[in-house]
Each structure stands twice: as C-alpha cells, then as structure tokens.
Enzyme design. Structure first.
Site, mmCIF file in Angstrom:
data_model
loop_
_atom_site.group_PDB
_atom_site.id
_atom_site.type_symbol
_atom_site.label_atom_id
_atom_site.label_comp_id
_atom_site.label_asym_id
_atom_site.label_seq_id
_atom_site.Cartn_x
_atom_site.Cartn_y
_atom_site.Cartn_z
ATOM 1 N N GLU A 234 0.841 -1.195 0.000
ATOM 2 C CA GLU A 234 0.000 0.000 0.000
ATOM 3 C C GLU A 234 0.877 1.246 0.000
ATOM 4 O OE1 GLU A 234 -2.930 -0.008 3.110
ATOM 5 O OE2 GLU A 234 -4.003 1.684 2.215
ATOM 6 N N GLN B 13 1.919 -6.368 5.318
ATOM 7 C CA GLN B 13 2.179 -5.933 3.965
ATOM 8 C C GLN B 13 3.621 -6.288 3.598
ATOM 9 O OE1 GLN B 13 0.984 -1.915 3.089
ATOM 10 N NE2 GLN B 13 -1.048 -2.150 4.045
ATOM 11 N N ASN C 251 -12.251 -1.360 -1.683
ATOM 12 C CA ASN C 251 -11.561 -1.941 -0.523
ATOM 13 C C ASN C 251 -12.346 -1.604 0.732
ATOM 14 O OD1 ASN C 251 -9.004 -2.880 1.049
ATOM 15 N ND2 ASN C 251 -9.450 -0.845 1.883
ATOM 16 N N GLU C 252 -12.667 -2.604 1.503
ATOM 17 C CA GLU C 252 -13.382 -2.398 2.773
ATOM 18 C C GLU C 252 -14.452 -1.305 2.621
ATOM 19 O OE1 GLU C 252 -10.688 -2.054 6.124
ATOM 20 O OE2 GLU C 252 -9.825 -4.017 5.718
ATOM 21 N N TYR D 269 -7.174 -9.698 10.266
ATOM 22 C CA TYR D 269 -5.859 -9.540 10.890
ATOM 23 C C TYR D 269 -5.812 -10.283 12.216
ATOM 24 C CZ TYR D 269 -4.622 -5.950 7.512
ATOM 25 O OH TYR D 269 -4.300 -5.287 6.344
ATOM 26 N N GLU E 253 -6.093 -9.410 2.709
ATOM 27 C CA GLU E 253 -5.364 -8.749 3.802
ATOM 28 C C GLU E 253 -5.371 -9.692 4.987
ATOM 29 O OE1 GLU E 253 -6.189 -4.648 4.784
ATOM 30 O OE2 GLU E 253 -6.564 -4.145 2.672
HETATM 31 O O1 AHR Z 1 -3.246 -2.850 5.866
HETATM 32 C C1 AHR Z 1 -3.620 -1.697 6.524
HETATM 33 C C2 AHR Z 1 -5.097 -1.354 6.347
HETATM 34 O O2 AHR Z 1 -5.878 -2.336 6.955
HETATM 35 C C3 AHR Z 1 -5.609 -1.302 4.934
HETATM 36 O O3 AHR Z 1 -5.345 -0.101 4.312
HETATM 37 C C4 AHR Z 1 -7.089 -1.497 5.124
HETATM 38 O O4 AHR Z 1 -7.704 -2.084 4.014
HETATM 39 C C5 AHR Z 1 -7.173 -2.346 6.366
HETATM 40 O O5 AHR Z 1 -8.097 -1.868 7.260
#
Ligand code: AHR
Length: 521
Positions: free
Chosen positions: A50, A374, A195-196, A269, A325
């Site tokens: 990103e 990332q 995205n999201e 995550y 992600e």
């Molecule tokens: O990876 C960091 C952020 O996490 C990304 O920009 C977003 O899509 C997610 O919330």
C-alpha cells in the site's frame, strides 16, 4: 499399518537450539498420496504493497537519482529478495489508500503531490505511479493486482485507468501510455472493486455496495481481450455473513455475459485484546506468544463460516475466496509514526505465517488467493529497510521455505496434534500440510507450536518409499528473536539432513519452529 511404519523408522539428525529440552511424545504423521486434493494456487502467496508509510517510498521506490542501487528508481536489493520468494502477485495501491487514489496524479512527467489522508496526512509525491508499479511487477516477475477507487472515484475514471494500462489498440489513452514509455499494453491479472467499502472505502451498506459493484463489474475491465482481468468484489472483515450474502446473491441473480466477478475478498488480521493493536512485536512473554497464536487460528473457522454462505450460492466454487489482507497487526515500533504501521517481525510471526498458509492450503478448493499485509516496512512485513540497509524477516524465510508449495497438489495428512498448554490457553502442539510439488516430490511443512519442547515426528507416505529427505528448518533462540540490520541472521533457515529407512523419516522439530522437507523417490 501405523505399527509397521513405526517399527521401520530410524532417527534423522537435526540441530537443536541450545535451549531445547529433550523431545518426548512422537507425532505419527501419514501422507495419503493416493488421494490428491485441490491445487494450492500460487496466488495464496501474494503480497500487499500500500502507498502507506515506508511501504512503497523507501521500501520499493528510492528514485532514479538515489545513491541506493536501483533500476529506474526501484531498489535492486529488494527486487532480488522478492524474486527469490517468487511473489505471484502484488496488490496496490491500497488498502484504504485506494479509495482516495486518482491514477492521473501518478502518470506522465508532471506528478501531482497530494496529502495521503488515509495514512498520516503526509505528502505523497506520486513519483511512484502506474508505470512505476508495472515496472516493479515486471522486475520481480510477478502479476498486477490493482485496487480500483470506488469510494471517491467514478466508474468512468476507473475505465480510463484500465484503458490506459491495458488497451492494445491505438486509443488516445494507449498512445498516452506509449508516450510515457510503454507502447505495449500491460497485463492486469486481477482488479479489486473497492476496498473495505463497509468502512474506510466509503462506509457503505451492503445494498450501497452491490449497486456500485454491478456498475463497476459491468463497465470496468481489461481492454485487451487476450489478457482478461479477474474481478474481485469487496467481502467481509468479520464473521458476520450478511455482506457475503448480499454480494453472492447479487452474483447469483445477475451474473452473465455483461456482469461477472471471479473472487470475493476477506480481510482478517491477527489482533489480540482489542483495538488499537497493542501487543508488543518484541520483548513479549510466553503468554503473549500463546494468545496471539490462538487468535491467528481463528482464521480457519472464519473462512469456513464465510465459505458455507458462498457454497449455498456457488456450490461449484466458481468464485474464489480471496484473503487479500491477513497477518499480525501489533503495536507500532516505539518512536515511529503510528500511522506508518511499522512493527518488528519475530519467530512468532514465522509461526503465524505458517499456520495461516496451512489454513489456506487445506481450503485450496475455495481459497485461491491471499495477500499478506504488507510486503515491506508495514505490519507483518517480508522486508525491513532503513536507507541503504535491508533485512529479511522471519516471515520472509517462511515464504521462501514454502516456494515448493506454489501450484502444488494438496495431499491429505493424518496425525494427532496433541496439545500445547500455556496458562488457560490450549493450542494444538503441531500443525502440518503435505503436497505433491510440480517437481514431483512430496513436500511436508511441519510446525511445532510449543516454544519450549522439541517434537519428534515420524512421517511416512502411504505407498511411497522415499530414498532421501531434505529440507530446512526455521527456529530461533527465543520466540521473540528478530533479525536486525546489525544482526540479520539470528533467524534464518538451517539445512536438515537425515537418514531414512523403508521410506519413512523421523524428524526432530525444534521448539516454535517451521520445517519444510521433501521426500524423494
Ligand atoms: O493494511 C492496513 C489497512 O488495513 C488497509 O489499508 C485497510 O484495508 C485495512 O483496514
């Protein structure tokens, strides 16, 4: 059968760390090579870069005039390291950043500087734009996965972008690309439609999003019929299945010649103990080790819950679940800008990476793509840089160990994992997958979750007599051991060599380790 296998084994020597205690229980592992499963798509080893903090600027892009060795502004050390792990695709430019990104800011001679409102309100020079990204993709022999701006962009803007990038006919935008140095069309293997969108991508409801999705998926795509792009819709970020229901229902009702998608994204995550992420990346104790691992293992049930909904609309599994992600999100490195999401990477991250990859591989029929968050200097990174310095993280080494699993055929394994107990936390002690590689070999990945005790594994493949076995193991003096610029080799894979008997092998796995070996005929 089990009895016969055990009797036939002899020990395989494996160096243990000084701290290792004697191994006690033996895990009996059997690979059923006669029942091949799905292909483990190489795209589950995808990366995410990103425009955030030092992920792109400094991590990839140093500029043509930099004293750091580079090719057209892209650092050579990073390119060489990434080529070695065969990165199948790189998702760019975001993340949250994607929904405020305007591609015209980053093409041509004159770049538009902008405030990066998604991450830290710092100035983005836009020196790294579309042509630089595609050059980077080419330099590391990867594939492009572009995130379209649905939140603050328009369908027309996205159309223009994709025409600029992919058109193979002499249109005005294709000529502009040629004038910028690239007459041939680029290939965009995948495009993400937002995205999201339920959060940073526009705070949309599921109905808002499916209305946008219908338009974007209808009008935006590759302009080169020889190189079509797969389209990936925004999916869920929690176990709640209502968003998945809405997108899958839209697909079921409307897909056809003029509207289709090939993937649904999932973001998850490893964050323990609530938001904002605050678990230290280094200097943690065994309880924190176990808690974070317990958290990461929730990925399996999460995928299963969302996949069950997908199955009800798409039993043929035409739509891939794309975990674009994932990774550990820990406390930022002290002294750094918290919006840059910089964190250290320890042996615990290596174990987390292996557990997640195994979760994806076991579900390879539906999970056909994933992107760790990332790639460089951000979250669970492969690589850390500081000016001219570069260091490879334990997570990088896991991705390198797993290269033989790219496009390999999943093979079922049976074993009793036992338990690793820490306080009130009980986890499996062992985790493993097997696959038949494109090289014809049977590959095993074996993870010992227990941070204090080595583990003996007695491995055999039904109907297969191995003549040799070889591989590498990634272990560390401590679970929070890290590689630094000063000491880059604290956590690096070590070769395993051993003896086999009657096609079976006994391995001793160091505490908290990831081991990949092949059985060779
Ligand atoms: O990876 C960091 C952020 O996490 C990304 O920009 C977003 O899509 C997610 O919330």
């Amino acid at each position: 059968m089990r009895h016969l296998m055990t009797a036939s084994l002899c020990a395989l020597a494996l160096a243990l760390p000084m701290s290792a205690k004697a191994a006690d229980p033996v895990i009996q592992l059997t690979v059923d090579s006669g029942k091949p499963g799905a292909t483990i798509d190489r795209h589950i080893f995808g990366q995410f870069a990103e425009q955030l903090g030092h992920g792109v600027y400094d991590g990839i892009w140093v500029g043509k005039g930099s004293s750091i060795p580079n090719t057209r502004g892209i650092r050579n050390d990073v390119v060489a390291a990434l080529k070695a792990i065969k990165v199948p695709n790189v998702r760019w430019p975001g993340g949250c950043y994607a929904d405020s990104y305007h591609w015209r800011d980053g093409v041509g001679e004159k770049r538009q500087t902008r405030v990066n409102t998604a991450w830290g309100n710092v100035v983005d020079s836009n020196e790294f734009g579309t042509d630089e990204y595609m050059d980077f993709i080419d330099q590391i022999d990867s594939e492009a996965y572009v995130s379209l701006n649905v939140g603050s962009g328009t369908v027309g803007e996205a159309q223009d972008w994709m025409e600029y990038v992919t058109a193979d006919q002499p249109t005005t935008l294709a000529k502009e690309r040629a004038a910028n140095g690239h007459p041939a069309p680029y290939r965009v293997a995948m495009m993400g439609i937002g995205n999201e969108s339920w959060d940073c991508g526009g705070l949309m409801t599921a109905d808002d999003y499916t209305a946008e999705l219908r338009k974007y998926a209808r009008f935006v795509g590759s302009y080169n019929p020889k190189e079509p792009s797969l389209k990936i819709a925004v999916g869920p970020g929690t176990p709640d299945t209502r968003w998945t229901e809405a997108v899958m229902k839209t697909w079921k009702e409307r897909h056809g010649w003029s509207f289709d998608i090939q993937g649904l994204s999932l973001h998850s995550y490893t964050v323990y103990d609530g938001w904002p992420p605050h678990m230290p990346a280094t200097g943690f104790d065994e309880a924190a080790y176990a808690h974070v691992l317990q958290e990461t293992l929730k990925m399996g049930p999460l995928i299963d819950k969302q996949s069950a909904v997908m199955d009800s609309y798409d039993p043929e599994k035409k739509i891939a679940l794309v975990v674009d992600e994932w990774g550990a999100w820990l406390a930022p490195t002290p002294g750094t800008n918290k919006d840059f999401l910089m964190q250290q990477n320890s042996q615990r991250d290596a174990v987390i990476a292996a557990l997640n990859i195994n979760i994806f591989a076991r579900r390879a029929d539906r999970v056909r793509m994933a992107n760790i968050a990332q790639m460089i200097n951000v979250l669970q990174a492969m690589i850390l840089t500081d000016g001219p310095k570069m260091v490879l993280t334990p997570t990088y080494h896991v991705f390198k160990l797993y290269v033989p699993f790219q496009d390999a055929t999943f093979l079922p394994v049976t074993y009793d994992a036992g338990s690793y107990v820490q306080g009130n936390t009980t986890l499996p002690r062992f985790d493993a997958i097997a696959a038949k590689g494109k090289d014809g070999k049977i590959w095993l990945s074996l993870t010992n979750l227990d941070p204090k005790t080595p583990l003996l594994v007695d491995a055999a493949a039904l109907g297969f007599k191995a003549k040799s076995a070889s591989g590498q193991t990634l272990s560390a003096p401590k679970v929070d051991s890290i590689n630094t610029f000063e000491k880059p080799d604290v956590v690096t894979p070590k070769a395993i060599s051993g003896k086999l008997k009657n096609g079976a092998v006994m391995l001793t796995l160091p505490p908290a380790s990831v081991t990949v070996v092949s059985l060779e005929p």
